[in-house]
Design an enzyme around this catalytic site. Structure first.
Site, short mmCIF file in Angstrom:
data_model
loop_
_atom_site.label_atom_id
_atom_site.label_comp_id
_atom_site.label_asym_id
_atom_site.label_seq_id
_atom_site.Cartn_x
_atom_site.Cartn_y
_atom_site.Cartn_z
N ARG A 1 36.33 2.36 48.69
CA ARG A 1 36.34 1.40 47.59
C ARG A 1 37.59 0.53 47.59
O ARG A 1 37.53 -0.68 47.42
CB ARG A 1 36.26 2.13 46.25
CG ARG A 1 36.10 1.17 45.07
CD ARG A 1 36.39 1.81 43.73
NE ARG A 1 37.82 1.87 43.48
CZ ARG A 1 38.46 2.97 43.06
NH1 ARG A 1 37.80 4.09 42.91
NH2 ARG A 1 39.76 2.95 42.82
N ARG B 1 43.60 13.55 33.28
CA ARG B 1 43.38 12.53 32.25
C ARG B 1 42.21 12.98 31.38
O ARG B 1 41.18 13.40 31.90
CB ARG B 1 43.04 11.17 32.86
CG ARG B 1 44.07 10.61 33.81
CD ARG B 1 43.72 9.17 34.23
NE ARG B 1 44.36 8.79 35.47
CZ ARG B 1 45.62 8.39 35.59
NH1 ARG B 1 46.38 8.34 34.51
NH2 ARG B 1 46.12 8.05 36.77
N HIS C 1 46.20 17.57 40.86
CA HIS C 1 45.18 16.55 40.71
C HIS C 1 43.78 17.12 40.85
O HIS C 1 42.79 16.40 40.83
CB HIS C 1 45.42 15.45 41.79
CG HIS C 1 44.62 14.22 41.60
ND1 HIS C 1 43.64 13.82 42.50
CD2 HIS C 1 44.64 13.28 40.64
CE1 HIS C 1 43.10 12.69 42.10
NE2 HIS C 1 43.68 12.32 40.97
N HIS D 1 33.98 6.39 42.65
CA HIS D 1 35.15 7.27 42.57
C HIS D 1 35.03 8.59 43.34
O HIS D 1 36.04 9.27 43.54
CB HIS D 1 35.43 7.57 41.09
CG HIS D 1 36.78 8.13 40.83
ND1 HIS D 1 36.99 9.46 40.46
CD2 HIS D 1 38.02 7.58 40.87
CE1 HIS D 1 38.28 9.68 40.29
NE2 HIS D 1 38.93 8.56 40.52
N ASN E 1 43.95 -4.44 37.05
CA ASN E 1 44.30 -3.91 38.38
C ASN E 1 45.59 -4.53 38.90
O ASN E 1 46.45 -3.84 39.45
CB ASN E 1 43.18 -4.23 39.38
CG ASN E 1 41.93 -3.39 39.17
OD1 ASN E 1 41.94 -2.42 38.43
ND2 ASN E 1 40.85 -3.76 39.82
N TYR F 1 32.67 5.70 35.70
CA TYR F 1 33.07 6.12 37.05
C TYR F 1 31.97 6.98 37.64
O TYR F 1 31.42 7.84 36.96
CB TYR F 1 34.34 6.97 37.02
CG TYR F 1 35.64 6.26 36.71
CD1 TYR F 1 35.68 5.05 36.05
CD2 TYR F 1 36.85 6.85 37.08
CE1 TYR F 1 36.88 4.43 35.77
CE2 TYR F 1 38.06 6.24 36.80
CZ TYR F 1 38.07 5.03 36.13
OH TYR F 1 39.26 4.41 35.84
#
Length: 695
Positions: free
Chosen positions: A570, A381, A441, A598, A51, A474
């Site tokens: 989060r 992704r 997205h 997520h 991260n 996730y």
């Protein structure tokens, strides 16, 4: 951390960068927590490190860029300088905590008969084995770069890798210096030594220490020296890149060029072993062209903990989390065809509690179903060996019309997506690469199927990527529906991406950048109206990040009107909760646990008739105004209730929930006399019962 005015109604915000560091501190808390299995604690160190790498590559780089552009109007130079200093101070503080926790965990491993040793502490048996291992397996992968005077070598460093900065010197004070890349992309970072006496005793070493211990063997045949030392360093670069505007150059070529530019981008951080002597550090800075003191971050001897995400469990099973086997959807499972299942009812999956195989099977069946005529999907992704991609290629081979929207600008996945785009095109699949100014997205998959002489559409709308691996770690929602209006609007999203100049109207879906902001504002306004009229009113939100200032101001206004607002954030939260007379009607928690939270979810109480939405969009300006994002209302009452139930379990979490307060203390939510609920485990149990009740 935030600017408060004497006026209680003045808008107040946390700096998003400091809020992000507060989130990463919550990750570090998980590494410290002895209630977590010890192998999981080590892996949280890896998550923290990974991260932090991305934080410097993206967010710190952005702050430094703003400082460099300080001659522009409204550049806020002093504000950005102060922010950079605060970031530096917080990073150093977290680094000290990290080093302490890391040492404590390695000590705690000994109690479980797992020993991470330095070479000097090995027995003669293990030293001989290690020497053979180094000569047979490691040496062939080492390619030193010998450094000379008056050259900047930073352009030769790959910022995903770790290096040893090596100094060799003679007693007459003659020096040689070299850079040596640790080959962690080709060899396991963790070297498991063979048992010597008992198989209960497990001994590991880091590849870093193996190389460092044999440094003399790397150089002695070529250079003369009496002393040799090596200290780990890691360079982090600005992750942004520029694309030129040459019209004759294709977008794929532009993207490839931009990725190469990233290699030479401005360094934003150089971490180094704090044991490195000042004399060697002076040479290192000169050879790597690091001039800004704020880019230098000292730390322990290991500079890259990212690989610790995959730290092996060589001990008993209880040293890591007990597996939670993914659940099957009863709605899908009682039908032999995904399309029959969706025709009967809307279906909601919640990963990783549910298996991702239902999504893969949905596309796999579509690839050869004679009735399916067309498949459209967004890819942001995907896994490196994607079954979903294989099914799309199979669909093209079966004569289906396949359209794949590949987002080439998915940060850090650009190269993978370029390769996917090229491969899909080779199979005759129509590949769209999005809009020049907007990242795509959204998480859509629309399938056209001929039924009784007419085209019927099926749609998937989700909060997460079509990625087999991340779907296991996730949490994300996926909605499958045959709702005609929603499916037609999903189809229109693809048309909008391809022909954005055409007007489109969306009555059901929240579409960024077209109507999402206005729709959210309208739903908030309705809650304000309800509270004024004495009706039931509440807003519940779950997102990864909340940093859009206009939206935060809207929430502040609603809270001051009396609307109760609950949020699960989060990561970054620029909103400051709990300020008396201002934001005391807003409660924010954050949950960090074994799965990464997520989903983006919104529930508006609507006077006792809740309206629920799932979305791909965080509450950030980029997601609302500069990306193509899709949110969908949940109309099925049982699915809506399932979402509400899972949110309630998270607000009742008394194990992994932290309270986000006006001082960013990251205190765990006070249990009081409440039941000790760990929401991720409770949600798994709830969904298991829910599915059983529907069979």
């Amino acid at each position: 951390m935030h600017a408060l005015s004497s006026d209680p109604k003045a808008i107040s915000f946390f700096a998003k960068e400091l809020s992000w560091l507060s989130f990463n501190e919550r990750v570090l808390q998980e590494a410290k927590d002895k209630n977590n299995p010890i192998i999981e604690r080590i892996r949280f160190l890896g998550i923290f490190s990974n991260n932090l790498d991305e934080f410097f590559r993206v967010r710190v780089a952005d702050v430094k860029r703003r400082i460099l552009l300080s001659n522009l109007p409204d550049a806020h130079f002093e504000e950005n300088e102060a922010l950079l200093n605060q970031i530096q101070k917080k990073v150093l503080s977290l680094g000290k905590k990290f080093n302490h926790i890391h040492k404590q965990i390695f000590n705690d491993l000994n109690a479980h008969n797992i020993h991470v040793k330095q070479p000097e502490a090995l027995s003669e048996f293990h030293k001989q084995w290690l020497r053979d291992y180094f000569n047979d397996q490691v040496l062939q992968h080492l390619s030193p770069i010998l450094l000379t005077e008056n050259r900047d070598y930073s352009d030769l460093i790959n910022d995903t890798m770790t290096y040893l900065f090596v100094e060799m010197r003679n007693d007459n004070d003659k020096h040689h210096h070299a850079l040596l890349e640790l080959p962690t992309d080709r060899l396991d970072r963790f070297v498991i030594l063979p048992p010597e006496k008992t198989r209960r005793q497990k001994t590991l070493m880091l590849l870093d220490d193996v190389v460092r211990y044999h440094l003399r063997d790397v150089f002695s045949n070529f250079l003369s020296f009496d002393h040799i030392e090596g200290y780990e360093i890691k360079l982090t670069r600005d992750a942004e890149y520029n694309l030129d505007d040459e019209l004759e150059e294709g977008l794929l070529d532009k993207m490839s060029k931009g990725l190469k530019q990233r290699l030479y981008a401005e360094p934003v951080r150089l971490t180094y072993d704090e044991a490195m002597p000042d004399s060697i550090m002076k040479v290192m800075k000169k050879r790597l062209g690091v001039t800004h003191q704020d880019a230098l971050i000292p730390g322990g001897s290991y500079r890259n903990f990212r690989d610790f995400i995959a730290f092996p469990n060589v001990g008993r099973g209880y040293l890591e989390n007990k597996p939670l086997p993914p659940l099957k959807s009863s709605a899908f499972d009682k039908h032999d065809s995904a399309f029959k299942a969706i025709s009967e009812q809307d279906i909601l999956l919640y990963y990783p509690y549910h298996t991702f195989n239902h999504m893969l099977e949905y596309v796999r069946q579509a690839a050869f179903d004679p009735k399916v005529t067309q498949i459209k999907i967004n890819i942001y992704r995907v896994a490196s060996r994607s079954q979903l991609i294989a099914s799309l290629i199979n669909a093209a081979k079966n004569g289906k019309k396949v359209t794949v929207m590949v987002e080439l600008k998915a940060r850090f996945d650009e190269q993978n997506n370029i390769e996917w785009a090229k491969m899909l095109s080779e199979y005759g699949i129509k590949v769209m690469v999005g809009l020049p100014a907007l990242k795509v997205h959204s998480k859509l998959c629309v399938i056209h199927r001929k039924e009784k002489g007419k085209i019927v559409k099926y749609a998937h709308i989700g909060t997460g990527n079509f990625h087999e691996k991340t779907a296991r770690i996730y949490t994300d929602f996926s909605l499958f529906t045959k709702h005609p209006d929603i499916c037609n609007e999903c189809d229109d999203v693809f048309k909008f991406i391809e022909t954005s100049y055409r007007p489109f109207t969306f009555k059901h879906l929240m579409i960024s950048p077209l109507n999402a902001r206005e729709k959210i504002y309208s739903l908030i306004d309705q809650e304000v109206k309800n509270v004024r009229e004495g009706k039931v009113s509440r807003i519940t939100v779950k997102v990864n990040n909340l940093v859009d200032k206009e939206l935060i101001e809207k929430l502040y206004s609603a809270a001051m009107e009396g609307v109760k607002i609950r949020m699960i954030i989060r990561g970054m939260c620029a909103l400051v909760p709990g300020l008396a007379g201002f934001s005391d009607n807003i409660r924010v928690i954050s949950i960090v646990d074994r799965f990464l939270e997520h989903p983006r979810v919104m529930v508006f109480e609507n006077d006792g008739n809740p309206q629920a939405y799932i979305s791909s969009a965080d509450w950030m300006t980029r997601n609302l105004d500069h990306r193509v994002e899709v949110g969908v209302p949940i109309y099925d009452e049982s699915l809506k209730q399932l979402i509400i139930d899972t949110l309630e379990l998270q607000f009742r979490d008394r194990v992994k929930a932290r309270l986000i307060d006006s001082e960013q203390k990251n205190n765990y939510v006070n249990r009081g006399n409440k039941k000790k609920i760990r929401s991720q485990i409770a949600i798994y149990d709830h969904i298991k019962k829910w599915e059983s009740s529907r069979t």
